[in-house]
Design an enzyme around this catalytic site. Structure first.
Site, PDB file in Angstrom:
ATOM      1  N   ASN A   9       0.832  -1.291  -0.038  1.00  0.00           N
ATOM      2  CA  ASN A   9       0.063  -0.083  -0.160  1.00  0.00           C
ATOM      3  C   ASN A   9       0.971   1.169  -0.158  1.00  0.00           C
ATOM      4  OD1 ASN A   9      -1.826   1.876   0.488  1.00  0.00           O
ATOM      5  ND2 ASN A   9      -2.419   1.474   2.553  1.00  0.00           N
ATOM      6  N   TRP A  10       1.071   1.988  -1.201  1.00  0.00           N
ATOM      7  CA  TRP A  10       1.910   2.939  -1.309  1.00  0.00           C
ATOM      8  C   TRP A  10       1.302   4.265  -0.490  1.00  0.00           C
ATOM      9  CZ3 TRP A  10       4.282   3.033  -7.150  1.00  0.00           C
ATOM     10  CH2 TRP A  10       4.995   1.815  -7.273  1.00  0.00           C
ATOM     11  N   LYS A  11       0.154   4.341  -0.344  1.00  0.00           N
ATOM     12  CA  LYS A  11      -0.410   5.582   0.417  1.00  0.00           C
ATOM     13  C   LYS A  11      -0.121   6.716  -0.602  1.00  0.00           C
ATOM     14  CE  LYS A  11      -0.179   3.267   4.584  1.00  0.00           C
ATOM     15  NZ  LYS A  11      -0.093   3.279   6.328  1.00  0.00           N
ATOM     16  N   HIS A  96      -9.675   1.240   4.420  1.00  0.00           N
ATOM     17  CA  HIS A  96      -8.284   1.454   5.421  1.00  0.00           C
ATOM     18  C   HIS A  96      -8.374   2.496   6.536  1.00  0.00           C
ATOM     19  CE1 HIS A  96      -4.377   2.735   6.371  1.00  0.00           C
ATOM     20  NE2 HIS A  96      -3.910   1.407   5.662  1.00  0.00           N
ATOM     21  N   GLU A  98      -6.878   4.708   7.581  1.00  0.00           N
ATOM     22  CA  GLU A  98      -6.672   6.068   7.551  1.00  0.00           C
ATOM     23  C   GLU A  98      -7.941   6.858   6.767  1.00  0.00           C
ATOM     24  OE1 GLU A  98      -2.917   5.605   5.525  1.00  0.00           O
ATOM     25  OE2 GLU A  98      -2.011   4.944   7.515  1.00  0.00           O
ATOM     26  N   GLU A 168      -5.652  -4.922  10.466  1.00  0.00           N
ATOM     27  CA  GLU A 168      -4.746  -3.948  10.581  1.00  0.00           C
ATOM     28  C   GLU A 168      -4.875  -3.110  11.929  1.00  0.00           C
ATOM     29  OE1 GLU A 168      -2.748  -2.554   6.779  1.00  0.00           O
ATOM     30  OE2 GLU A 168      -4.375  -1.626   6.930  1.00  0.00           O
ATOM     31  N   GLY A 174       2.117   2.108  10.821  1.00  0.00           N
ATOM     32  CA  GLY A 174       3.172   3.275  10.782  1.00  0.00           C
ATOM     33  C   GLY A 174       3.841   3.621  11.975  1.00  0.00           C
ATOM     34  N   SER A 214       2.911  -2.232  10.502  1.00  0.00           N
ATOM     35  CA  SER A 214       4.769  -2.270  10.339  1.00  0.00           C
ATOM     36  C   SER A 214       5.085  -3.804  10.234  1.00  0.00           C
ATOM     37  CB  SER A 214       4.928  -1.791  11.920  1.00  0.00           C
ATOM     38  OG  SER A 214       4.567  -0.570  12.241  1.00  0.00           O
ATOM     39  N   GLY A 235       2.634  -1.062   4.212  1.00  0.00           N
ATOM     40  CA  GLY A 235       2.522   0.280   4.133  1.00  0.00           C
ATOM     41  C   GLY A 235       4.066   0.612   3.605  1.00  0.00           C
ATOM     42  N   GLY A 236       4.910   1.470   4.684  1.00  0.00           N
ATOM     43  CA  GLY A 236       6.242   1.842   4.520  1.00  0.00           C
ATOM     44  C   GLY A 236       7.105   0.988   3.987  1.00  0.00           C
TER      45      GLY A 236
HETATM   46  P1  PGA Z   1       2.652   0.071   7.552  1.00  0.00           P
HETATM   47  O1  PGA Z   1       1.180   0.332   6.944  1.00  0.00           O
HETATM   48  O2  PGA Z   1       3.292  -1.043   6.784  1.00  0.00           O
HETATM   49  O3  PGA Z   1       3.516   1.325   7.228  1.00  0.00           O
HETATM   50  O4  PGA Z   1       2.424   0.106   9.101  1.00  0.00           O
HETATM   51  C1  PGA Z   1       0.271  -0.516   6.882  1.00  0.00           C
HETATM   52  C2  PGA Z   1      -0.982  -0.122   6.165  1.00  0.00           C
HETATM   53  O5  PGA Z   1      -1.323   0.997   6.641  1.00  0.00           O
HETATM   54  O6  PGA Z   1      -1.447  -0.778   5.291  1.00  0.00           O
END
Ligand code: PGA
Length: 255
Positions: A9-11, A96, A98, A168, A174, A214, A235-236
């Protein structure tokens, strides 16, 4: 479920199309050896057509990060199922945390978006998970049950073979704080059971449940060895080809 599924997930990254293509080149090379896992990347919508074209015919599928439930009309700023499909995508992330936290996503909008994805033959990756406060007050299972039951209500037949769930925990996204493999496994088992109770045994058995929050090269293998963890939403660590490839490698070894 033996074949692990790793989705990136590149956000809201990276800034430019050139940087996105550069990352794609690195990913294409780094991910080429992996044939047993399922791999997807979910870039921002503005670059989706270009990236889907780039990965066409490779082992990397491309997904969107959100979808609107109407197919067309006066909905400024949204992107629709037909647009995502015609861009060459096969997946879409829905709900998600967010989006729930900053953009007013609710279980009801998630429900409508899952319907839209299925109408256009896009595989929904439906995200659920509790906040730290909810975990600390021990209501995480109630929250996740409500998120899943409300999002999927009345859909069990069409969902069979057409659903991915990502657990999640919000406190792990994050933050560098991963759920322990035991904490993640407990929630994945719970989700598996609630799918059986509220929908069907076959939906429960055939729905991959990914862990997100994470996930990194050094914790992926331990998470993937849990019996109910079928992969990861990353994500990251999905923004660097070497760290994403290392996670995919762990998935490959356990597939
Ligand atoms: P993260 O994000 O790996 O940076 O914690 C995961 C996500 O939000 O899908």
């Amino acid at each position: 479920m033996s074949k692990k599924f790793i989705a990136g997930n590149w956000k809201l990254n990276p800034d430019t199309g050139e940087q996105a293509i550069e990352l794609c080149w690195q990913l294409k090379i780094a991910l080429a050896p992996f044939v047993k896992v399922k791999i997807a990347v979910c870039p921002p919508s503005i670059v989706l057509p270009m990236i889907a074209e780039f990965f066409k015919g490779t082992n990397v599928a491309v997904g969107a990060q959100d979808i609107y439930w109407e197919d067309a009309g006066a909905f400024t700023g949204e992107i629709s199922g037909p647009m995502i499909k015609s861009a060459g995508c096969s997946h879409v992330i829905i709900g998600h945390s967010e989006r729930r936290q900053y953009f007013g996503e609710t279980n009801q909008t998630v429900h409508k978006k899952i319907n839209a994805a299925l109408r256009h033959n896009l595989l929904p990756i439906v995200c659920v998970g509790e906040t730290l406060e909810q975990r600390e007050s021990s209501v995480m299972k109630d929250i996740v049950r409500e998120q899943i039951v409300e999002a999927l209500s009345g859909m069990q037949d069409i969902l069979l073979g057409n659903l991915v769930i990502a657990y999640e925990p919000v406190w792990a996204i994050g933050t560098g704080k991963t759920a322990t493999p035991e904490q993640a496994q407990e929630m994945h088992r719970f989700i598996r059971e609630l799918l059986t109770e509220n929908f069907s045994e076959s939906l429960s058995e055939t729905t991959p449940i990914l862990y997100g929050g994470s996930v990194k090269a050094d914790n992926a293998a331990e998470l993937f060895s849990q019996p109910d963890i079928d992969g990861a939403l990353v994500g990251g660590a999905s923004l660097k080809a070497d760290s994403f490839a290392a996670i995919v490698k762990s998935g490959e070894e356990l597939s």
